[in-house]
Design a protein around this motif. Structure first.
Motif, mmCIF file in Angstrom:
data_model
loop_
_atom_site.group_PDB
_atom_site.id
_atom_site.type_symbol
_atom_site.label_atom_id
_atom_site.label_comp_id
_atom_site.label_asym_id
_atom_site.label_seq_id
_atom_site.Cartn_x
_atom_site.Cartn_y
_atom_site.Cartn_z
ATOM 1 N N MET A 178 0.846 -1.211 0.000
ATOM 2 C CA MET A 178 0.000 0.000 0.000
ATOM 3 C C MET A 178 0.878 1.258 0.000
ATOM 4 O O MET A 178 1.886 1.308 0.706
ATOM 5 C CB MET A 178 -0.892 -0.011 1.231
ATOM 6 N N ASP A 179 0.502 2.237 -0.802
ATOM 7 C CA ASP A 179 1.295 3.450 -0.911
ATOM 8 C C ASP A 179 0.645 4.564 -0.085
ATOM 9 O O ASP A 179 -0.461 4.998 -0.356
ATOM 10 C CB ASP A 179 1.341 3.841 -2.406
ATOM 11 N N PHE A 180 1.382 5.029 0.953
ATOM 12 C CA PHE A 180 0.818 6.072 1.816
ATOM 13 C C PHE A 180 1.245 7.479 1.386
ATOM 14 O O PHE A 180 0.886 8.460 2.017
ATOM 15 C CB PHE A 180 1.251 5.852 3.274
ATOM 16 N N GLU A 181 2.063 7.561 0.321
ATOM 17 C CA GLU A 181 2.532 8.879 -0.133
ATOM 18 C C GLU A 181 1.370 9.661 -0.756
ATOM 19 O O GLU A 181 0.520 9.079 -1.430
ATOM 20 C CB GLU A 181 3.627 8.719 -1.199
ATOM 21 N N LEU A 182 1.392 10.981 -0.540
ATOM 22 C CA LEU A 182 0.360 11.813 -1.164
ATOM 23 C C LEU A 182 0.794 12.188 -2.575
ATOM 24 O O LEU A 182 1.991 12.283 -2.854
ATOM 25 C CB LEU A 182 0.166 13.096 -0.348
ATOM 26 N N THR A 183 -0.176 12.389 -3.449
ATOM 27 C CA THR A 183 0.155 12.873 -4.793
ATOM 28 C C THR A 183 0.543 14.354 -4.673
ATOM 29 O O THR A 183 0.314 14.986 -3.633
ATOM 30 C CB THR A 183 -1.068 12.782 -5.731
ATOM 31 N N GLU A 184 1.074 14.891 -5.771
ATOM 32 C CA GLU A 184 1.483 16.310 -5.749
ATOM 33 C C GLU A 184 0.287 17.217 -5.451
ATOM 34 O O GLU A 184 0.379 18.176 -4.692
ATOM 35 C CB GLU A 184 2.078 16.694 -7.102
ATOM 36 N N THR A 185 -0.856 16.876 -6.058
ATOM 37 C CA THR A 185 -2.055 17.701 -5.853
ATOM 38 C C THR A 185 -2.490 17.635 -4.384
ATOM 39 O O THR A 185 -2.862 18.653 -3.787
ATOM 40 C CB THR A 185 -3.212 17.166 -6.740
ATOM 41 N N GLU A 186 -2.427 16.436 -3.810
ATOM 42 C CA GLU A 186 -2.835 16.304 -2.400
ATOM 43 C C GLU A 186 -1.866 17.052 -1.483
ATOM 44 O O GLU A 186 -2.281 17.715 -0.530
ATOM 45 C CB GLU A 186 -2.899 14.808 -2.018
ATOM 46 N N GLN A 187 -0.584 16.958 -1.809
ATOM 47 C CA GLN A 187 0.421 17.667 -1.007
ATOM 48 C C GLN A 187 0.201 19.174 -1.107
ATOM 49 O O GLN A 187 0.279 19.896 -0.113
ATOM 50 C CB GLN A 187 1.824 17.261 -1.496
ATOM 51 N N ALA A 188 -0.143 19.626 -2.328
ATOM 52 C CA ALA A 188 -0.385 21.067 -2.536
ATOM 53 C C ALA A 188 -1.613 21.504 -1.730
ATOM 54 O O ALA A 188 -1.649 22.605 -1.174
ATOM 55 C CB ALA A 188 -0.601 21.355 -4.012
ATOM 56 N N PHE A 189 -2.607 20.612 -1.653
ATOM 57 C CA PHE A 189 -3.803 20.940 -0.868
ATOM 58 C C PHE A 189 -3.435 21.078 0.615
ATOM 59 O O PHE A 189 -3.884 21.985 1.307
ATOM 60 C CB PHE A 189 -4.881 19.867 -1.070
ATOM 61 N N ARG A 190 -2.570 20.167 1.077
ATOM 62 C CA ARG A 190 -2.138 20.251 2.490
ATOM 63 C C ARG A 190 -1.468 21.612 2.750
ATOM 64 O O ARG A 190 -1.739 22.276 3.751
ATOM 65 C CB ARG A 190 -1.183 19.106 2.817
ATOM 66 N N GLU A 191 -0.615 22.027 1.814
ATOM 67 C CA GLU A 191 0.071 23.325 1.952
ATOM 68 C C GLU A 191 -0.948 24.460 1.993
ATOM 69 O O GLU A 191 -0.836 25.390 2.788
ATOM 70 C CB GLU A 191 1.037 23.562 0.775
ATOM 71 N N GLU A 192 -1.959 24.342 1.120
ATOM 72 C CA GLU A 192 -2.992 25.387 1.051
ATOM 73 C C GLU A 192 -3.694 25.503 2.418
ATOM 74 O O GLU A 192 -3.906 26.596 2.933
ATOM 75 C CB GLU A 192 -4.013 25.009 -0.037
ATOM 76 N N VAL A 193 -4.016 24.349 3.005
ATOM 77 C CA VAL A 193 -4.702 24.377 4.312
ATOM 78 C C VAL A 193 -3.778 24.977 5.368
ATOM 79 O O VAL A 193 -4.184 25.827 6.169
ATOM 80 C CB VAL A 193 -5.155 22.953 4.731
ATOM 81 N N ARG A 194 -2.510 24.558 5.338
ATOM 82 C CA ARG A 194 -1.559 25.077 6.339
ATOM 83 C C ARG A 194 -1.404 26.591 6.213
ATOM 84 O O ARG A 194 -1.393 27.304 7.218
ATOM 85 C CB ARG A 194 -0.198 24.410 6.160
ATOM 86 N N ASN A 195 -1.313 27.069 4.965
ATOM 87 C CA ASN A 195 -1.158 28.518 4.763
ATOM 88 C C ASN A 195 -2.384 29.271 5.272
ATOM 89 O O ASN A 195 -2.274 30.320 5.908
ATOM 90 C CB ASN A 195 -0.953 28.850 3.273
ATOM 91 N N PHE A 196 -3.555 28.683 4.991
ATOM 92 C CA PHE A 196 -4.798 29.319 5.456
ATOM 93 C C PHE A 196 -4.785 29.409 6.993
ATOM 94 O O PHE A 196 -5.120 30.449 7.572
ATOM 95 C CB PHE A 196 -5.994 28.478 4.982
ATOM 96 N N LEU A 197 -4.385 28.299 7.627
ATOM 97 C CA LEU A 197 -4.397 28.264 9.092
ATOM 98 C C LEU A 197 -3.415 29.286 9.665
ATOM 99 O O LEU A 197 -3.711 29.967 10.649
ATOM 100 C CB LEU A 197 -4.067 26.855 9.589
ATOM 101 N N GLU A 198 -2.267 29.388 9.016
ATOM 102 C CA GLU A 198 -1.272 30.350 9.497
ATOM 103 C C GLU A 198 -1.822 31.779 9.428
ATOM 104 O O GLU A 198 -1.627 32.585 10.322
ATOM 105 C CB GLU A 198 -0.035 30.242 8.620
#
Ligand SMILES: Cc1cc2nc3c(=O)[nH]c(=O)nc-3n(C[C@H](O)[C@H](O)[C@H](O)COP(=O)(O)OP(=O)(O)OC[C@H]3O[C@@H](n4cnc5c(N)ncnc54)[C@H](O)[C@@H]3O)c2cc1C
Length: 386
Positions: A1-21
């Motif tokens: 099983m691959d637990f790595e996020l795709t680039e789009t998913e990783q970018a979404f995580r960044e978007e959420v983190r930036n929003f929270l900051e």
């Protein structure tokens, strides 16, 4: 099983983190108007009901992104994404699965816009674990049902505007799971009386509710008459899944590790005690097991399979971990660990003592550990019925 996020998913995580900051101040700097503006911002962003259909006000978002969103929100200790926890966690999903088009249009936008708070009326004084034996009665009379009976332990009832209510519409049934119906009822209906109950932590968040000749229009029935059990099983799976979410457990474990670093045992830092280290390692391993089990649910949902009995596993794990983590923190802190907020000696603002008193929320709410064990044994492991 691959637990790595795709680039789009990783970018979404960044978007959420930036929003929270940008938009989430530290807890002690959140003023009285903060929650309202927070709810507006996350709604504008399309993050409330992220994976719900756009047709009803959701964002048609992916389930992995939704999991990322929840994880980041929990890690940042953000407030909820909507004012109605139950509305978002199981009433809304229940309405989307079993509701009529008219019900979806009527109820879903208000849940997403935090305009309404829902509560859940299942348990009765003599029927909690044995939920299918409920006796609260609804009789069809003309264009409405007439409801009479009692519910108990209804969380949020003192302030909720709506209740998802389980009633019996038929008594002469072969098996008790038949003849149950689910109704959506405004809490200000004439004939409803709410009596709050104080719990041992001093909170009054649940209540007894008495129904006397309460008129509920037939169009407020969720699903077919007599099919309420099916609606409930699906709602309970969602409830157990939300109780069993893991990010908050990692956060609790982090707080425990900080406490360990600040504590001494027999003149030495507690963090050097092999027994303490072992306990932390066992907690971490059990929480990681919950995390990977949660990913199994996610995989099933991505394949389009609804949540089911497997949610009992994390619900059960969370119930025991929650108690053990709080007990261990209290054991490390000595008598001060038992002091609640307001006491000069309270440890971590009395949060461990509060968790220790609030254990019924996660242990009993959503079904007791024995019931989860029965479900796991019968429906997952295929053992004979209890
Ligand atoms: C904090 C909190 C919030 C709650 N919120 C809500 C809510 O919002 N809405 C709602 O409807 N209800 C709510 N409840 C009620 C909750 O769902 C019930 O308390 C729970 O299902 C247990 O039912 P009971 O209290 O009747 O206990 P019982 O069913 O009488 O159980 C008593 C004991 O017997 C055991 N037991 C019962 N049957 C079996 C069996 N077949 N096999 C093995 N052991 C068994 C149980 O595990 C338990 O230890 C809440 C409860 C709590 C504590």
């Amino acid at each position: 099983m691959d637990f790595e996020l795709t680039e789009t998913e990783q970018a979404f995580r960044e978007e959420v983190r930036n929003f929270l900051e940008e938009h989430l101040p530290p807890k002690d700097q959140r003023g009285p108007g903060f929650l309202g503006s927070w709810l507006e911002k996350v709604r504008e962003r399309g993050w409330v009901g992220f994976s719900w259909p756009a047709e009803f006000g959701g964002s048609d978002g992916g389930l992995i992104e939704q999991a990322i969103l929840k994880e980041e929100m929990a890690l940042a200790k953000a407030p909820p994404l909507g004012s109605s926890f139950m509305g978002l966690a199981w009433v809304g999903p229940g309405i989307m699965r079993y509701g009529t088009q008219e019900q979806k249009q009527r109820f879903i936008p208000d849940i997403l816009d935090s305009k309404v708070i829902w509560c859940t009326g299942y348990s009765e004084p003599n029927h909690g674990s044995d939920l299918a034996a409920i006796q609260c009665k609804a009789v069809k009379t003309g264009d409405h049902y007439l409801v009479n009976g009692q519910k108990i332990w209804t969380s949020g009832a003192p302030w909720a505007q709506w209740i998802i209510l389980l009633v019996r519409t038929q008594f002469d049934v072969e098996v008790k799971h038949q003849g149950i119906t689910c109704l959506l009822v405004p809490m200000d209906s004439p004939g409803i009386e709410v009596r709050p109950i104080e719990n041992m932590a001093g909170d009054r968040h649940f209540a007894e509710i008495f129904f006397t000749d309460v008129k509920v229009p037939i169009e407020n029935r969720l699903g077919e008459e007599g099919d309420g059990w099916q609606v409930t099983v699906s709602a309970l799976a969602n409830e157990r899944s939300s109780i069993g979410e893991v990010t908050q457990m990692f956060e609790t474990l982090d707080r425990l590790k900080t406490l360990v670093k600040q504590t001494t045992r027999q003149g030495k830092p507690a963090s050097e005690d092999p027994l303490v280290r072992r306990r932390l390692a066992v907690f971490e391993t059990r929480i990681a097991a919950m995390k990977y089990n949660g990913l199994r649910y996610l995989t099933r949902q991505i394949k389009g399979e609804p949540l089911s009995s497997e949610t009992s596993v994390n619900k059960l794990l969370r119930a025991s971990l929650e108690i053990e983590l709080a007990d261990f923190a209290i054991e490390l802190s000595g008598p001060a660990g038992l002091e609640l907020r307001g006491s000069d000696h309270a440890v971590d603002g009395g949060s461990w003592a509060k968790s220790s008193l609030n254990w019924p929320n996660v242990v009993i709410g959503g079904g007791t550990p024995n019931i989860q064990r029965n479900i796991i044994s019968e429906r997952i492991l295929g053992q004979p019925k209890d």
